[in-house]
Scaffold this motif. Structure first.
Motif, PDB file in Angstrom:
ATOM      1  N   GLU A   1      12.820  -0.982   3.953  1.00  0.00           N
ATOM      2  CA  GLU A   1      13.179   0.269   3.365  1.00  0.00           C
ATOM      3  C   GLU A   1      14.164   0.190   2.043  1.00  0.00           C
ATOM      4  O   GLU A   1      14.234   0.684   1.108  1.00  0.00           O
ATOM      5  CB  GLU A   1      13.997   1.186   4.378  1.00  0.00           C
ATOM      6  N   TRP A   2      15.226  -0.575   2.402  1.00  0.00           N
ATOM      7  CA  TRP A   2      16.088  -0.935   1.362  1.00  0.00           C
ATOM      8  C   TRP A   2      15.548  -1.621  -0.027  1.00  0.00           C
ATOM      9  O   TRP A   2      15.657  -1.086  -0.919  1.00  0.00           O
ATOM     10  CB  TRP A   2      17.265  -1.617   1.674  1.00  0.00           C
ATOM     11  N   VAL A   3      14.779  -2.704   0.139  1.00  0.00           N
ATOM     12  CA  VAL A   3      13.945  -3.298  -0.608  1.00  0.00           C
ATOM     13  C   VAL A   3      13.019  -2.300  -1.353  1.00  0.00           C
ATOM     14  O   VAL A   3      13.135  -2.424  -2.791  1.00  0.00           O
ATOM     15  CB  VAL A   3      13.366  -4.639  -0.333  1.00  0.00           C
ATOM     16  N   VAL A   4      12.318  -1.645  -0.844  1.00  0.00           N
ATOM     17  CA  VAL A   4      11.552  -0.744  -1.548  1.00  0.00           C
ATOM     18  C   VAL A   4      12.037   0.293  -2.552  1.00  0.00           C
ATOM     19  O   VAL A   4      11.677   0.440  -3.663  1.00  0.00           O
ATOM     20  CB  VAL A   4      10.448   0.096  -0.392  1.00  0.00           C
ATOM     21  N   LYS A   5      13.213   0.896  -2.006  1.00  0.00           N
ATOM     22  CA  LYS A   5      14.031   2.033  -2.516  1.00  0.00           C
ATOM     23  C   LYS A   5      14.534   1.548  -3.953  1.00  0.00           C
ATOM     24  O   LYS A   5      14.584   1.858  -4.957  1.00  0.00           O
ATOM     25  CB  LYS A   5      15.076   2.530  -1.792  1.00  0.00           C
ATOM     26  N   THR A   6      15.165   0.190  -3.588  1.00  0.00           N
ATOM     27  CA  THR A   6      16.061  -0.620  -4.574  1.00  0.00           C
ATOM     28  C   THR A   6      15.158  -0.954  -5.941  1.00  0.00           C
ATOM     29  O   THR A   6      15.296  -0.746  -6.975  1.00  0.00           O
ATOM     30  CB  THR A   6      16.513  -1.950  -3.832  1.00  0.00           C
ATOM     31  N   VAL A   7      13.769  -1.533  -5.555  1.00  0.00           N
ATOM     32  CA  VAL A   7      12.997  -1.837  -6.546  1.00  0.00           C
ATOM     33  C   VAL A   7      12.311  -0.780  -7.261  1.00  0.00           C
ATOM     34  O   VAL A   7      12.224  -0.482  -8.514  1.00  0.00           O
ATOM     35  CB  VAL A   7      11.738  -2.698  -5.864  1.00  0.00           C
ATOM     36  N   HIS A   8      12.024   0.396  -6.499  1.00  0.00           N
ATOM     37  CA  HIS A   8      11.594   1.603  -7.209  1.00  0.00           C
ATOM     38  C   HIS A   8      12.537   2.204  -7.850  1.00  0.00           C
ATOM     39  O   HIS A   8      12.228   3.072  -8.856  1.00  0.00           O
ATOM     40  CB  HIS A   8      10.846   2.507  -6.147  1.00  0.00           C
ATOM     41  N   GLU A   9      14.077   2.103  -7.782  1.00  0.00           N
ATOM     42  CA  GLU A   9      14.711   2.767  -8.715  1.00  0.00           C
ATOM     43  C   GLU A   9      14.658   1.889 -10.314  1.00  0.00           C
ATOM     44  O   GLU A   9      15.072   2.842 -11.210  1.00  0.00           O
ATOM     45  CB  GLU A   9      16.354   2.217  -8.145  1.00  0.00           C
ATOM     46  N   VAL A  10      13.897   0.951 -10.397  1.00  0.00           N
ATOM     47  CA  VAL A  10      13.915   0.412 -11.651  1.00  0.00           C
ATOM     48  C   VAL A  10      12.503   0.055 -12.353  1.00  0.00           C
ATOM     49  O   VAL A  10      12.453   0.149 -13.426  1.00  0.00           O
ATOM     50  CB  VAL A  10      14.768  -0.903 -11.765  1.00  0.00           C
ATOM     51  N   VAL A  11      11.478   0.064 -11.213  1.00  0.00           N
ATOM     52  CA  VAL A  11      10.188   0.039 -11.712  1.00  0.00           C
ATOM     53  C   VAL A  11       9.467   0.801 -11.034  1.00  0.00           C
ATOM     54  O   VAL A  11       9.733   1.149  -9.927  1.00  0.00           O
ATOM     55  CB  VAL A  11       9.666  -1.327 -11.573  1.00  0.00           C
ATOM     56  N   ASP A  12       8.470   1.506 -11.718  1.00  0.00           N
ATOM     57  CA  ASP A  12       7.125   2.221 -10.842  1.00  0.00           C
ATOM     58  C   ASP A  12       5.938   1.483 -10.245  1.00  0.00           C
ATOM     59  O   ASP A  12       5.231   2.256  -9.793  1.00  0.00           O
ATOM     60  CB  ASP A  12       6.752   3.473 -11.878  1.00  0.00           C
ATOM     61  N   LEU A  13       6.209   0.141 -10.263  1.00  0.00           N
ATOM     62  CA  LEU A  13       4.869  -0.546  -9.663  1.00  0.00           C
ATOM     63  C   LEU A  13       4.885  -0.223  -8.325  1.00  0.00           C
ATOM     64  O   LEU A  13       5.675  -0.075  -7.614  1.00  0.00           O
ATOM     65  CB  LEU A  13       4.828  -1.995  -9.894  1.00  0.00           C
ATOM     66  N   PRO A  14       3.475  -0.361  -7.852  1.00  0.00           N
ATOM     67  CA  PRO A  14       3.149  -0.104  -6.553  1.00  0.00           C
ATOM     68  C   PRO A  14       3.644  -1.582  -5.792  1.00  0.00           C
ATOM     69  O   PRO A  14       3.442  -2.609  -6.534  1.00  0.00           O
ATOM     70  CB  PRO A  14       1.498  -0.035  -6.512  1.00  0.00           C
ATOM     71  N   LEU A  15       4.040  -1.514  -4.651  1.00  0.00           N
ATOM     72  CA  LEU A  15       4.394  -2.544  -3.857  1.00  0.00           C
ATOM     73  C   LEU A  15       3.641  -3.074  -2.659  1.00  0.00           C
ATOM     74  O   LEU A  15       2.877  -2.471  -2.146  1.00  0.00           O
ATOM     75  CB  LEU A  15       5.976  -2.378  -3.318  1.00  0.00           C
ATOM     76  N   SER A  16       3.614  -4.421  -2.413  1.00  0.00           N
ATOM     77  CA  SER A  16       2.742  -5.173  -1.449  1.00  0.00           C
ATOM     78  C   SER A  16       3.791  -5.202  -0.397  1.00  0.00           C
ATOM     79  O   SER A  16       4.674  -6.112  -0.531  1.00  0.00           O
ATOM     80  CB  SER A  16       2.058  -6.220  -1.871  1.00  0.00           C
ATOM     81  N   LEU A  17       3.870  -4.675   0.805  1.00  0.00           N
ATOM     82  CA  LEU A  17       4.610  -4.747   1.854  1.00  0.00           C
ATOM     83  C   LEU A  17       4.268  -5.912   2.793  1.00  0.00           C
ATOM     84  O   LEU A  17       3.270  -5.772   3.640  1.00  0.00           O
ATOM     85  CB  LEU A  17       4.727  -3.275   2.520  1.00  0.00           C
ATOM     86  N   ASP A  18       5.002  -7.060   2.628  1.00  0.00           N
ATOM     87  CA  ASP A  18       4.678  -8.174   3.375  1.00  0.00           C
ATOM     88  C   ASP A  18       5.490  -8.666   4.432  1.00  0.00           C
ATOM     89  O   ASP A  18       6.516  -9.329   3.894  1.00  0.00           O
ATOM     90  CB  ASP A  18       4.593  -9.428   2.084  1.00  0.00           C
ATOM     91  N   THR A  19       5.037  -8.623   5.422  1.00  0.00           N
ATOM     92  CA  THR A  19       5.846  -8.911   6.698  1.00  0.00           C
ATOM     93  C   THR A  19       5.148  -9.026   8.183  1.00  0.00           C
ATOM     94  O   THR A  19       4.198  -8.278   8.226  1.00  0.00           O
ATOM     95  CB  THR A  19       7.035  -8.208   7.111  1.00  0.00           C
ATOM     96  N   THR A  20       5.501  -9.820   8.984  1.00  0.00           N
ATOM     97  CA  THR A  20       4.849  -9.835  10.278  1.00  0.00           C
ATOM     98  C   THR A  20       5.037  -8.747  11.096  1.00  0.00           C
ATOM     99  O   THR A  20       4.769  -8.480  12.253  1.00  0.00           O
ATOM    100  CB  THR A  20       4.779 -11.024  10.804  1.00  0.00           C
ATOM    101  N   ASN A  21       6.195  -8.194  10.757  1.00  0.00           N
ATOM    102  CA  ASN A  21       7.026  -6.985  11.387  1.00  0.00           C
ATOM    103  C   ASN A  21       6.477  -5.695  11.039  1.00  0.00           C
ATOM    104  O   ASN A  21       6.561  -5.071  10.029  1.00  0.00           O
ATOM    105  CB  ASN A  21       8.393  -6.781  11.334  1.00  0.00           C
ATOM    106  N   ALA A  22       5.125  -5.141  11.926  1.00  0.00           N
ATOM    107  CA  ALA A  22       4.695  -4.056  11.662  1.00  0.00           C
ATOM    108  C   ALA A  22       5.514  -2.594  11.611  1.00  0.00           C
ATOM    109  O   ALA A  22       5.339  -1.905  10.703  1.00  0.00           O
ATOM    110  CB  ALA A  22       3.520  -3.774  12.832  1.00  0.00           C
ATOM    111  N   ASN A  23       6.607  -2.527  12.262  1.00  0.00           N
ATOM    112  CA  ASN A  23       7.357  -1.500  11.980  1.00  0.00           C
ATOM    113  C   ASN A  23       8.081  -1.435  10.888  1.00  0.00           C
ATOM    114  O   ASN A  23       8.013  -0.583  10.056  1.00  0.00           O
ATOM    115  CB  ASN A  23       8.370  -1.350  13.273  1.00  0.00           C
TER     116      ASN A  23
END
Lengths: 292, 313
Positions: free
Chosen positions: A58-80
């Motif tokens: 949640e923190w990384v997504v918000k942090t990145v979206h503060e500066v760029v509008d690009l869509p993100l690829s959410l990459d982790t083995t943790n489904a939650n």
């Protein structure tokens, strides 16, 4: 071609600690630099994230979206953690990834549908790595069927036939290319993606780009839609964005059986020709493949 | 109606490598898969070297020690017995005592031992280090110099010490055994590096790092098979070298070889068991492409010689 920048990764010695310490500046700088390099999506790899996965994503997504509008690829083995990322993501995210493993299907498919996200359909079976092209084809058909039943539109399924290291088993490297060539017959309407840098895993760092670029060129012959790449390999980005057509022609010709006279090629062409020979399994890989 | 047996056609061949001085031995040269004499030629049969050690062995099962009990305290006598009594055509001197984690023999002692053996026997001689890259680099370099003219094979040469040992081998004209950890890409790379250094192509053999039956031989087998396929079918000239397998020391430390019969009666007579494990390991490695085996037990060697001669037709 769509490029997904791989550089925001928890295993990085610089950015890993920044993610853990919630230090926004380095992450945001890296996101901006990747966007400037011409990247279309940013991969957010937070690893297994067994502890605090949800807050971290949640923190990384918000942090990145503060500066760029690009869509993100959410990459982790943790489904939650992926679900947490989807909840705060602006626009259409890419879920990285859904495979045939029951827990991935059960937890992630409903979230993909709910958020209207795209998903990487990783051709990883219940017992792990596909052994050959037949298994890749079977896994693709099965995975697409399950995803379609859950309500994921075809164009939101990005099939990943799994690139593997050149030094492990060249037949697997070839099988990934072969799978790419038949994908549209087996699962029409889907898209495709590969984690490109896997092909050069284990190779000395300074030599990895040569393999990554050539393998990309090979996969492009079969209409590869997107790739997860090192955003700062300028030549790779140029190649992917169609700025090196003569190189593509050379590599694709070799895939059709042409054997160009190396002495008549430019230095750059020779690099690609030699690397293509290695990736086609015509020359066994060694760290000296370019100079020998 | 006759049946036509399908045949593979080969585009490459393994280089022939000779070593030794008064007596020379030649290995390699095949242009087909091992023992596929119906498809190509195998001008030299695979060779067997008998091993002798710099110190009396402390951890060998009784079955392995018995044939050498009277000579283990002197590598010269030991080598002599191998040649005179058991017909050894090559001797491999294993300098285990160099190991810094073991006896940590000074380099001078190893040089003295190697020189004594080199002078005492006429058959070709292999000198094998302890596996510690640094210590081996020093010792093998010095041995190459001390044994100039003897046409040794020295090993293991690795990516960490190849330039030092390789340079000495070039200067004093010995053959090097290039060892990599069961990996075909690394094997090719080390051969390229040795070539770049200036080691002539007729003085390199590949050591794929042998494992024993019961202890991972599948991996060695598969890598050796792939090395041969690359050399013969893809004309990969950096892999077209004979293959050496330093196998006996692996066989005789496998757990099942050392268990006494009273501990596990169903395993049977430990002597016959050890001999069979060594002979079986040898037969597998030969079928995977070995050109030179380093062996221990005279009876296992006898059986392996018989196998080779039967297979050569």
């Amino acid at each position: 071609m769509i490029l997904v920048g791989e550089n925001i990764n928890i295993i990085s010695k610089t950015y890993g600690p920044a993610i853990r310490d919630r230090d926004a500046k380095p992450i945001q700088d890296l996101a901006v630099k990747q966007a400037e390099a011409g990247i279309d999506y940013l991969d957010i790899n937070i690893g297994p994230a067994r502890k605090h996965g949800e807050e971290t994503m949640e923190w990384v997504v918000k942090t990145v979206h503060e500066v760029v509008d690009l869509p993100l690829s959410l990459d982790t083995t943790n489904a939650n953690a992926i679900k947490a990322g989807l909840r705060v993501h602006k626009g259409k995210a890419l879920v990285n990834s859904v495979s045939l493993q029951p827990e991935r299907i059960e937890h992630l498919l409903p979230a993909v549908v709910e958020h209207g996200a795209s998903m990487i359909g990783l051709l990883w079976g219940r017992e792990g790595m596909p052994r050959d092209t037949d298994e890749r084809a079977t896994f693709a058909a099965e995975l697409v069927m399950v995803a379609a039943e859950a309500g994921v539109p075809m164009e939101d399924i990005w099939i990943d036939p799994i690139a593997t290291p050149v030094g492990v088993d060249i037949n697997q490297v070839l099988s990934c290319v072969e799978a790419m060539s038949i994908l549209q017959e087996i699962t029409p309407g889907t898209r495709s993606i590969v984690g490109l840098s896997n092909v050069s895993n284990g190779v000395p760092n300074e030599l990895r780009p040569y393999l990554n670029r050539t393998y990309l060129a090979m996969l492009m012959k079969h209409g590869l839609y997107s790739a997860i790449v090192d955003a700062f390999d300028d030549e790779l980005v140029a190649l992917a964005k169609g700025k090196m057509p003569e190189i593509l022609e050379l590599v694709h010709g070799m895939m059709d059986g042409e054997e160009p006279d190396l002495s008549k090629l430019s230095d750059k062409e020779r690099e690609y020709a030699k690397t293509t020979r290695v990736l086609l399994g015509k020359e066994l890989y060694s760290d000296s493949w370019l100079t020998n | 109606m006759g049946v036509e047996i399908p045949k593979t056609s080969y585009s490459g061949a393994i280089r022939q490598i000779s070593f030794g001085s008064a007596n020379k031995v030649t290995m390699g040269g095949a242009n087909s898969f091992p023992f596929h004499v119906f498809e190509g030629e195998m001008p030299n049969p695979p060779r067997i070297a008998m091993e002798v050690y710099d110190h009396p062995p402390e951890d060998w099962p009784e079955a392995a020690l018995a044939p050498f009990k009277d000579v283990v305290d002197d590598p010269v006598k030991w080598a002599g017995k191998c040649i005179e009594e058991y017909g050894a055509e090559i001797i491999c001197l294993q300098l285990k005592g160099l190991d810094p984690n073991g006896k940590d023999d000074p380099v001078e002692d190893a040089v003295a031992t190697a020189s004594r053996v080199a002078e005492a026997v006429e058959v070709p001689l292999i000198v094998w280090g302890c596996g510690n890259d640094e210590k081996d680099a020093e010792a093998l370099k010095a041995i190459c110099e001390a044994c100039e003219g003897r046409g040794l094979m020295v090993g293991p040469v690795t990516e960490n010490n190849y330039s030092r040992v390789g340079a000495a081998a070039i200067a004093y004209q010995h053959v090097v055994a290039a060892m990599t950890p069961i990996d075909i890409n690394l094997a090719k790379q080390l051969n390229i590096l040795l070539g770049n250094l200036g080691v002539p192509d007729d003085r390199i053999v590949i050591d794929p790092n042998s494992a024993a039956l019961g202890y991972g031989i599948e991996y060695t087998y598969s890598v050796m098979e792939r090395i041969r396929m690359a050399a013969l079918l893809q004309e990969d000239e950096r892999l077209a070298f004979p293959i050496i397998c330093n196998m006996a020391r692996e066989v005789w430390k496998v757990k099942e070889v050392g268990i006494p019969q009273q501990e596990d009666p169903k395993l049977g007579d430990p002597e016959e068991r050890g001999i069979m494990m060594e002979a079986m390991t040898a037969s597998l490695l030969l079928n995977a492409g070995a050109d030179l085996l380093i062996m221990r037990h005279p009876e296992a060697i006898k059986r392996t010689r018989k196998l080779i001669s039967d297979m050569m037709g």
